[in-house]
Design a protein around this motif. Sequence first.
Motif, PDB file in Angstrom:
ATOM      1  N   HIS A   1      -3.572   4.752   1.212  1.00 25.27           N
ATOM      2  CA  HIS A   1      -4.273   4.593   2.487  1.00 25.27           C
ATOM      3  C   HIS A   1      -3.527   5.379   3.543  1.00 25.27           C
ATOM      4  CE1 HIS A   1      -6.341   2.724   5.866  1.00 25.27           C
ATOM      5  NE2 HIS A   1      -7.169   2.139   5.009  1.00 25.27           N
TER       6      HIS A   1
ATOM      7  N   ARG B   1       0.828  -1.210   0.000  1.00 25.07           N
ATOM      8  CA  ARG B   1       0.000   0.000   0.000  1.00 25.07           C
ATOM      9  C   ARG B   1       0.862   1.260   0.000  1.00 25.07           C
ATOM     10  NH1 ARG B   1      -3.502   0.410   5.361  1.00 25.07           N
ATOM     11  NH2 ARG B   1      -4.334  -1.583   4.595  1.00 25.07           N
TER      12      ARG B   1
ATOM     13  N   ASP C   1      -2.177  -3.883   9.545  1.00 25.29           N
ATOM     14  CA  ASP C   1      -2.978  -3.568   8.352  1.00 25.29           C
ATOM     15  C   ASP C   1      -2.302  -4.079   7.087  1.00 25.29           C
ATOM     16  OD1 ASP C   1      -4.880  -2.269   9.921  1.00 25.29           O
ATOM     17  OD2 ASP C   1      -3.904  -0.319   9.705  1.00 25.29           O
TER      18      ASP C   1
END
Length: 255
Positions: A54, A46, A61
């Motif tokens: 994000h 990410r 996560d």
Amino acid sequence: MLLNHKIYGQGVPVIVIHGLFGSATNLGMLIKQLKTDYQVIAVDVRNHGLSMRHDSMHYDDMANDIIQLMDHLTIEQAHIVGHSMGGKIAMRTALNFPTRVSSLAVADIAPVNYPPRHDNVFAGLKNIPLADITTRSDAQAKLAEHVEEAGVQQFLLKGLYKNTQGQYGFYYALDTIIAQYDAISDWPETNKQYDKPVLFIKGMNSDYITSAHKSAIAQYFPHAKAKLVQGTGHWLHAEKPVIFNKIIVDFLFSH
């Protein structure tokens, strides 16, 4: 959203996870070697490459991102290889989801909280006026005002792209990475252990894994073993790719 990923070869799955400011292509030499015998899944984590943006970069996560991708690809178990930040993501995935991880290879990172060490990199990247530069040389000159090492400059500029309108941008979400740097440097404490095969690979000249980290490694990974790559620093996979790749291949083959 799923992580952007590329799949190479067929066979037992191996997930390859890059480090900070990297992308799915970072461990390309390793991928090229593994894909003849394994199904290799290389990911953009990410806020990197073409994956989702994000505002959290907490390791729990990012471990969930890996499991979500495995679920999507109907992969029940996989070996995981990670370098630097990618090694922390790999470790967290193994600790949180031990039945999903067959073995773990971690390149030059430990399960510890690190003091800040990227201030010059952040300053150099923020120093690049993306709206005004017209060439990559312009960007490198601005970066070099804060980052002296030519190899580090080249690595960071792999994340620079030019769109169809001729405007430059980064393949990584720089502002989010800076805002989340405490989380990236951190290692949240947990009582979990991963009792399957684990290999830590250290660059001999790197200070990312030291003797002071042995107890932390043993706490989480009681069966961990270690290999040293002579004459390398933190970027051991790029500095000595033949040796690094052989270590990974031998480890995977033995498990």
